[in-house]
Design an enzyme around this catalytic site. Structure first.
Site, PDB file in Angstrom:
ATOM      1  N   ARG A  64      -9.883  26.343 -43.722  1.00 15.72           N
ATOM      2  CA  ARG A  64     -10.126  25.388 -42.647  1.00 15.72           C
ATOM      3  C   ARG A  64      -9.541  24.047 -43.040  1.00 15.72           C
ATOM      4  O   ARG A  64     -10.071  23.364 -43.933  1.00 15.72           O
ATOM      5  CB  ARG A  64     -11.638  25.267 -42.395  1.00 15.72           C
ATOM      6  CG  ARG A  64     -12.243  26.508 -41.781  1.00 15.72           C
ATOM      7  CD  ARG A  64     -11.617  26.856 -40.462  1.00 15.72           C
ATOM      8  NE  ARG A  64     -12.500  27.660 -39.609  1.00 15.72           N
ATOM      9  CZ  ARG A  64     -12.234  27.941 -38.346  1.00 15.72           C
ATOM     10  NH1 ARG A  64     -11.124  27.513 -37.767  1.00 15.72           N
ATOM     11  NH2 ARG A  64     -13.074  28.672 -37.634  1.00 15.72           N
ATOM     12  N   GLU A  92     -11.669  38.170 -29.649  1.00 13.65           N
ATOM     13  CA  GLU A  92     -11.659  37.559 -30.984  1.00 13.65           C
ATOM     14  C   GLU A  92     -12.112  38.550 -32.052  1.00 13.65           C
ATOM     15  O   GLU A  92     -11.589  38.560 -33.156  1.00 13.65           O
ATOM     16  CB  GLU A  92     -12.535  36.301 -31.010  1.00 13.65           C
ATOM     17  CG  GLU A  92     -11.954  35.122 -30.242  1.00 13.65           C
ATOM     18  CD  GLU A  92     -10.721  34.514 -30.924  1.00 13.65           C
ATOM     19  OE1 GLU A  92     -10.441  34.809 -32.097  1.00 13.65           O
ATOM     20  OE2 GLU A  92     -10.022  33.741 -30.257  1.00 13.65           O
ATOM     21  N   GLU A  96      -9.448  39.317 -34.999  1.00 13.32           N
ATOM     22  CA  GLU A  96      -9.739  38.882 -36.368  1.00 13.32           C
ATOM     23  C   GLU A  96     -10.174  40.020 -37.291  1.00 13.32           C
ATOM     24  O   GLU A  96      -9.983  39.943 -38.501  1.00 13.32           O
ATOM     25  CB  GLU A  96     -10.822  37.786 -36.380  1.00 13.32           C
ATOM     26  CG  GLU A  96     -10.348  36.501 -35.740  1.00 13.32           C
ATOM     27  CD  GLU A  96     -11.252  35.313 -36.074  1.00 13.32           C
ATOM     28  OE1 GLU A  96     -12.301  35.483 -36.693  1.00 13.32           O
ATOM     29  OE2 GLU A  96     -10.880  34.194 -35.677  1.00 13.32           O
ATOM     30  N   SER A 113     -21.718  19.764 -32.072  1.00 10.66           N
ATOM     31  CA  SER A 113     -21.746  18.375 -32.577  1.00 10.66           C
ATOM     32  C   SER A 113     -21.972  17.409 -31.423  1.00 10.66           C
ATOM     33  O   SER A 113     -21.076  16.642 -31.064  1.00 10.66           O
ATOM     34  CB  SER A 113     -20.403  18.015 -33.222  1.00 10.66           C
ATOM     35  OG  SER A 113     -20.091  18.877 -34.274  1.00 10.66           O
ATOM     36  N   GLY A 115     -23.195  14.652 -30.881  1.00  4.87           N
ATOM     37  CA  GLY A 115     -23.022  13.212 -31.038  1.00  4.87           C
ATOM     38  C   GLY A 115     -21.630  12.722 -30.671  1.00  4.87           C
ATOM     39  O   GLY A 115     -21.458  11.603 -30.190  1.00  4.87           O
ATOM     40  N   GLU A 119     -17.961  20.448 -27.681  1.00  9.83           N
ATOM     41  CA  GLU A 119     -17.749  21.873 -27.985  1.00  9.83           C
ATOM     42  C   GLU A 119     -19.029  22.661 -27.751  1.00  9.83           C
ATOM     43  O   GLU A 119     -20.070  22.338 -28.321  1.00  9.83           O
ATOM     44  CB  GLU A 119     -17.301  22.089 -29.436  1.00  9.83           C
ATOM     45  CG  GLU A 119     -16.994  23.567 -29.697  1.00  9.83           C
ATOM     46  CD  GLU A 119     -16.760  23.927 -31.167  1.00  9.83           C
ATOM     47  OE1 GLU A 119     -16.029  24.876 -31.413  1.00  9.83           O
ATOM     48  OE2 GLU A 119     -17.314  23.251 -32.059  1.00  9.83           O
ATOM     49  N   GLU A 138      -0.522  34.388 -34.612  1.00 10.96           N
ATOM     50  CA  GLU A 138       0.567  34.203 -35.582  1.00 10.96           C
ATOM     51  C   GLU A 138       0.301  33.048 -36.558  1.00 10.96           C
ATOM     52  O   GLU A 138       0.897  32.998 -37.620  1.00 10.96           O
ATOM     53  CB  GLU A 138       1.910  34.022 -34.873  1.00 10.96           C
ATOM     54  CG  GLU A 138       1.933  32.847 -33.924  1.00 10.96           C
ATOM     55  CD  GLU A 138       3.357  32.494 -33.481  1.00 10.96           C
ATOM     56  OE1 GLU A 138       4.284  33.264 -33.773  1.00 10.96           O
ATOM     57  OE2 GLU A 138       3.513  31.424 -32.865  1.00 10.96           O
ATOM     58  N   GLU A 140      -2.829  32.408 -37.752  1.00  8.54           N
ATOM     59  CA  GLU A 140      -4.197  32.670 -38.208  1.00  8.54           C
ATOM     60  C   GLU A 140      -4.172  33.657 -39.376  1.00  8.54           C
ATOM     61  O   GLU A 140      -3.575  34.731 -39.262  1.00  8.54           O
ATOM     62  CB  GLU A 140      -4.969  33.271 -37.026  1.00  8.54           C
ATOM     63  CG  GLU A 140      -6.459  33.382 -37.228  1.00  8.54           C
ATOM     64  CD  GLU A 140      -7.151  33.823 -35.937  1.00  8.54           C
ATOM     65  OE1 GLU A 140      -8.095  33.143 -35.543  1.00  8.54           O
ATOM     66  OE2 GLU A 140      -6.738  34.846 -35.349  1.00  8.54           O
TER      67      GLU A 140
END
Lengths: 181, 181
Positions: A64, A92, A96, A113, A115, A119, A138, A140
């Site tokens: 990440r 997904e 994956e 999140s 604040g 998302e 491609e 990932e």
């Protein structure tokens, strides 16, 4: 307007990217004063807690960039425009991990999140899995890992599982086992 | 470099704000190709699951501009520069709720949105609470609510608790109760 709301006085788009958009809003506070709010707009996402018949959960090891770290997460991905969350979860999971699920149900949904970002993540539970060939994007690169509940808690202890949705899924899984479900 | 890592080729600061900073990185992928990554930098935060002696958890009702919604969350707040997470937890609990805790221990820590942001959140459990006067920031407006475990699950069902750290804290709390802790 409820007594806690903030009214938008002005909004300015600072950045419009491939995935996120950044807005700067000037707001009127409940006491009449003004403040600015930095807001990240995100298309939303899904995550999947996929359980094998021998009671192991499927994790992916993934680098990440925002963290400059490789971590273990449950499979997840962003919603495409107009995409149904359940369809996205099927897609997904296949991309994956190569698995398809005969049973797939939403178990939770939450903002990650609140604040600074909008998302919103839909969490699915996948069971009755059939293994197959992964089809990653491609750009990932992920590695599959299967862990039982004890091993998942050990990965939390080691700091390898260090992502909110994945910790939440492991706690949910523990609850199910403690309740004999 | 592990076979999953992405190497930064170029980084560009798009926005430097009061709370967040936005970077656009060009990276080299494990297969040698390049890609861009949108990265939100965040100072990190704490959240507190504060339990009263009669087994209720303290929640704050707060308007969240990114969601355009008023939601129920456990008390939380951003780390100040160089601030110790435990000190921050004491400060935020007092500011938002007026409570101080004789016992405060870290129970978890996680990234909230590892796909696009580096926000890292420390979760504390607060017990042996002493009530007092809240001291909110001048741009912060919150309302206190105390819920028992059953009421917390009802708030999840109603979509009023819809924030990852808070759902996670409620699951953790349920685990503790199921295990008789």
């Amino acid at each position: 307007m409820s007594e806690l709301e903030e009214k938008t006085l002005k909004t300015k788009e600072i950045y419009h990217g491939k995935i996120i958009t950044l807005h700067l809003d000037e707001v009127e506070l409940p006491n009449g004063k003004t403040a600015t709010r930095e807001i990240v707009k995100h298309p939303g996402a899904v995550a999947i807690m996929a359980l094998t018949s021998d009671q192991r959960m499927i994790f992916v090891r993934q680098f990440r960039k925002p963290l400059e770290k490789t971590i273990l997460e449950i499979p997840a991905g962003k919603l495409e425009k107009g995409e149904d969350p359940k369809r996205c979860a099927e897609r997904e999971l296949l991309e994956e991990t190569g698995y398809t699920a005969k049973q797939l149900k939403q178990i939770s949904a939450f903002y990650t999140s609140p604040g600074f970002a909008n998302e919103f993540l839909y969490l699915f539970e996948a069971e009755d899995l059939v293994s197959g060939q992964a089809e990653p994007d491609e750009d990932e690169f992920v590695e599959l890992t299967l862990l039982n509940l004890k091993e998942a808690f050990e990965a939390i202890e080691r700091g390898e599982i260090i992502d909110a949705k994945t910790v939440l899924a492991v706690y949910y899984w523990q609850n199910q086992q403690l309740q004999g479900k």
